[in-house]
Design a protein around this motif. Sequence first.
Motif, mmCIF file in Angstrom:
data_model
loop_
_atom_site.group_PDB
_atom_site.id
_atom_site.type_symbol
_atom_site.label_atom_id
_atom_site.label_comp_id
_atom_site.label_asym_id
_atom_site.label_seq_id
_atom_site.Cartn_x
_atom_site.Cartn_y
_atom_site.Cartn_z
ATOM 1 N N LEU A 104 0.807 -1.222 0.000
ATOM 2 C CA LEU A 104 0.000 0.000 0.000
ATOM 3 C C LEU A 104 0.837 1.268 0.000
ATOM 4 O O LEU A 104 0.293 2.363 -0.081
ATOM 5 N N GLY A 105 2.138 1.129 0.101
ATOM 6 C CA GLY A 105 3.008 2.294 0.063
ATOM 7 C C GLY A 105 3.244 2.908 1.434
ATOM 8 O O GLY A 105 2.787 2.410 2.461
ATOM 9 N N ALA A 106 3.960 4.024 1.429
ATOM 10 C CA ALA A 106 4.354 4.666 2.685
ATOM 11 C C ALA A 106 3.156 5.189 3.466
ATOM 12 O O ALA A 106 3.159 5.216 4.699
ATOM 13 N N GLU A 107 2.104 5.615 2.750
ATOM 14 C CA GLU A 107 0.888 6.119 3.392
ATOM 15 C C GLU A 107 -0.321 5.495 2.704
ATOM 16 O O GLU A 107 -0.356 5.388 1.483
ATOM 17 N N PHE A 108 -1.274 5.075 3.491
ATOM 18 C CA PHE A 108 -2.483 4.482 2.928
ATOM 19 C C PHE A 108 -3.678 4.900 3.770
ATOM 20 O O PHE A 108 -3.544 5.653 4.743
ATOM 21 N N ASP A 109 -4.860 4.411 3.430
ATOM 22 C CA ASP A 109 -6.083 4.999 3.973
ATOM 23 C C ASP A 109 -6.576 4.373 5.274
ATOM 24 O O ASP A 109 -6.729 5.073 6.279
ATOM 25 N N ILE A 110 -6.856 3.083 5.269
ATOM 26 C CA ILE A 110 -7.533 2.457 6.415
ATOM 27 C C ILE A 110 -6.749 1.246 6.888
ATOM 28 O O ILE A 110 -6.393 0.367 6.097
ATOM 29 N N HIS A 111 -6.479 1.208 8.190
ATOM 30 C CA HIS A 111 -5.893 0.027 8.827
ATOM 31 C C HIS A 111 -6.940 -0.544 9.765
ATOM 32 O O HIS A 111 -7.493 0.160 10.606
ATOM 33 N N GLY A 112 -7.265 -1.819 9.599
ATOM 34 C CA GLY A 112 -8.308 -2.436 10.397
ATOM 35 C C GLY A 112 -7.826 -3.609 11.213
ATOM 36 O O GLY A 112 -6.729 -4.131 11.023
ATOM 37 N N GLY A 113 -8.694 -4.036 12.118
ATOM 38 C CA GLY A 113 -8.411 -5.191 12.968
ATOM 39 C C GLY A 113 -9.333 -5.181 14.166
ATOM 40 O O GLY A 113 -10.132 -4.263 14.354
ATOM 41 N N GLY A 114 -9.211 -6.207 14.967
ATOM 42 C CA GLY A 114 -10.020 -6.301 16.171
ATOM 43 C C GLY A 114 -9.605 -5.289 17.226
ATOM 44 O O GLY A 114 -8.452 -4.854 17.276
ATOM 45 N N LEU A 115 -10.555 -4.929 18.062
ATOM 46 C CA LEU A 115 -10.286 -3.955 19.122
ATOM 47 C C LEU A 115 -9.162 -4.422 20.031
ATOM 48 O O LEU A 115 -8.415 -3.603 20.587
ATOM 49 N N ASP A 116 -8.994 -5.723 20.179
ATOM 50 C CA ASP A 116 -7.949 -6.262 21.050
ATOM 51 C C ASP A 116 -6.550 -6.057 20.486
ATOM 52 O O ASP A 116 -5.558 -6.228 21.207
ATOM 53 N N LEU A 117 -6.445 -5.661 19.211
ATOM 54 C CA LEU A 117 -5.136 -5.427 18.599
ATOM 55 C C LEU A 117 -4.643 -3.992 18.789
ATOM 56 O O LEU A 117 -3.499 -3.687 18.440
ATOM 57 N N THR A 118 -5.496 -3.138 19.334
ATOM 58 C CA THR A 118 -5.116 -1.730 19.490
ATOM 59 C C THR A 118 -3.795 -1.596 20.235
ATOM 60 O O THR A 118 -2.897 -0.840 19.838
ATOM 61 N N PHE A 119 -3.676 -2.342 21.333
ATOM 62 C CA PHE A 119 -2.409 -2.372 22.081
ATOM 63 C C PHE A 119 -2.111 -3.816 22.461
ATOM 64 O O PHE A 119 -3.011 -4.533 22.918
ATOM 65 N N PRO A 120 -0.890 -4.274 22.250
ATOM 66 C CA PRO A 120 0.261 -3.491 21.782
ATOM 67 C C PRO A 120 0.468 -3.491 20.262
ATOM 68 O O PRO A 120 1.276 -2.715 19.761
ATOM 69 N N HIS A 121 -0.241 -4.363 19.532
ATOM 70 C CA HIS A 121 0.138 -4.594 18.139
ATOM 71 C C HIS A 121 0.061 -3.333 17.288
ATOM 72 O O HIS A 121 1.057 -2.941 16.654
#
Length: 471
Positions: A222-239
Amino acid sequence: MTLRLYDTATRTVRDFVPREAGKVGVYLCGLTLQAPPHIGHLRSGVNYDVLRRWLLAKGFEVTFIRNLTDIDDKLLVKSCEQERPFWSIAYANELVLAAAYRSLNVLPPTYEPRATGHVPEMHELIAALIERGHAYPATDGSGDVYFDVASWPAYGELSGQSPADMQSAGDAPDRGKRDPRDFALWKGAKPDEPADAYWPSPWGRGRPGWHIECSAMCWRYLGAEFDIHGGGLDLTFPHHENEIAQSKAAGLPFARYWVHHGLLSLGGAKMGKSAGNALDLAYVASLGVRPVELRYYFAAAHYRSRIDYTEDALRESATAYRRIEGFVQRAAELVGAGTPGELPAAFTAAMDDDLNTSAALAVLHDVLRDGNTALAGGDDVTVRTALAAVRAMLDILGVDPLDAAWTGGGCGDDLRGVVDSLVALALEQRAQARGRKDWAAADAVRDQLKQAGVVVEDTPQGPRWTIGEQD
């Protein structure tokens, strides 16, 4: 109305403005392949598939990346326990995951990279971090390389935590770290781990840390900058916190929006293998719930909400879907299937409001009520209009009963054609029995089909069958 999404980084619902007009790059943190998927994992696939379908409906060209983590600590533990190559375990679980996504009509990603295929990119990022003073090789001879948390003042902003309140990263012994909170970018070879789980590197033979894998794959596709990064709420920290830190510290602008989905819980606890409360698709099927009904169950709840799973709630959702399906089938028999039509304005407004599928389904049910009234009154014009609108809305959610994915022409049910043939044969036998007025034999065929989960309904156009309980 402009699409608005809840951005975890700013903790606000804000207008979605892509980096490049007309194009959207989305990265979804996929499954770690130490075990087969449970339905909590599959909720993620469905939620982001709905997001992707909505972006496509709004005219965006979408590049959708969903990675596979096929090398990490948990997978190596499984490899040692099972005395089996880590890559063999990962690939077997990848096949199960792919089949599960197909059964739920989740669109295939643009690319689905494996972490093990992107070690060179990880080396580049780690080298850049060392050069910029944000990472360092351990001095204890372990071959580990760590990110220097203290060197990045913004650390903790995504999760809203203060570094002063954080404990050890827990991903490696603290003896080789400048600070216990520092996390591993590269892990040196260990004598108690599989001998084939390592790659050469400038810092010695080793393997990547979990967090650097995703940063490298985001960058590659997606390059150096992209639009949306998603995942489960449990990944917020630390991942995800660590992804942001290492990517931005390496000079990458990284994700413009962070979109997290809520978790699936069972008995008040997050569903997971370690908790011993993981349910898979086979279990759901044993309840008589079809994949399309499970998908509807996931899509009906707002993506940011927590779903407290119960069998009763799943069955109620399946029953609600069957009512929708019944209208679509009856209407198609009367006026023809047609094609999905225009989306009602109220549905569009609901989806633009942070993908509010709950409100969107309320619009669908209003149209459905009008359509059923028209069916009862023989108003073919209104039936045709309602059917086109209902199908358009269901298509966004990925649960249109007339979609080839669910009728045997696509990925939803590989056995549909076989079932069709067998049921058609049974119905022919029933028709012959009715023709000779052998009502007992005809009823026996119908009862046998019902016991097998096939419900037969006699209509003016002939017998129609569905799988599941008739309301």
